[in-house]
Scaffold this motif. Sequence first.
Motif, short mmCIF file in Angstrom:
data_model
loop_
_atom_site.label_atom_id
_atom_site.label_comp_id
_atom_site.label_asym_id
_atom_site.label_seq_id
_atom_site.Cartn_x
_atom_site.Cartn_y
_atom_site.Cartn_z
N ALA A 94 70.06 10.24 -8.41
CA ALA A 94 68.77 10.90 -8.19
C ALA A 94 67.70 10.30 -9.09
O ALA A 94 66.56 10.09 -8.64
N ASP B 124 59.47 17.90 -5.23
CA ASP B 124 60.45 18.51 -4.33
C ASP B 124 61.82 17.86 -4.48
O ASP B 124 62.84 18.53 -4.53
N LEU B 125 61.84 16.53 -4.59
CA LEU B 125 63.10 15.81 -4.76
C LEU B 125 63.76 16.15 -6.09
O LEU B 125 64.98 16.34 -6.16
N SER C 17 72.77 14.61 -2.04
CA SER C 17 73.70 15.62 -1.54
C SER C 17 75.11 15.05 -1.42
O SER C 17 76.10 15.71 -1.74
N VAL D 107 62.09 10.19 1.34
CA VAL D 107 62.56 11.33 0.55
C VAL D 107 63.76 11.98 1.23
O VAL D 107 64.72 12.37 0.55
N GLN D 108 63.75 12.09 2.54
CA GLN D 108 64.89 12.66 3.26
C GLN D 108 66.15 11.83 3.06
O GLN D 108 67.24 12.37 2.85
N TYR E 233 65.21 19.56 -5.69
CA TYR E 233 66.36 19.48 -4.78
C TYR E 233 67.60 19.00 -5.54
O TYR E 233 68.69 19.55 -5.38
N ASN E 234 67.42 17.99 -6.38
CA ASN E 234 68.53 17.47 -7.18
C ASN E 234 69.14 18.56 -8.05
O ASN E 234 70.36 18.73 -8.10
N LYS F 294 67.43 12.52 -0.36
CA LYS F 294 68.10 13.83 -0.43
C LYS F 294 69.51 13.76 0.15
O LYS F 294 70.44 14.37 -0.39
#
Length: 169
Positions: A74, A93-94, A56, A48-49, A97-98, A52
């Motif tokens: 994404a 969470d992902l 980003s 997941v990191q 975050y997107n 992200k």
Amino acid sequence: MSKRALVKYLSALKKKELEEQLIDLYHRFPAVKEYYDFVFNPKEDKMVQEAKIKISNEYFPLKRKRPKARRSVAQKYIKHFIKLGVDPHLIGDLMLYNLEVAQSFSVEKNVPEAFYKSMGNSFNELVQYISLNALLSDYKDRIVACYLFATERQWPNREDFSRSLDIID
């Protein structure tokens, strides 16, 4: 081949033959290898990191001058993680975050109409996913923040965001 025929075929195989076929599949198909690597050593947080960072980088690139701002990057990760069976909390969470990164991007850049429509679709998918997996209590504040961002910034499709939130209510 139907599932029924496959089950019949596999039940007729001896254990050694079945093991050989699985090992052959593991070596021939990267998707099978990736699946078994994930099942036996799930490094969900690390995956997941990495996703992200890639997301980003779509909006705020480090190595190139112009951002590509593609939602598809994404979406590809999200679909892949769902297929692998990654923890729904991490997928939610992902997804959030997107949206949050894209909204930050929209403050700095002049974005086309298609961008707003795309983010509206992402928001709708997020709300449906959160609702389906009973994660609302964990992400309610962030979802409301995304909604308020779109309404305060007078996004042309803010009504779509409002309709998406009706799913939760």
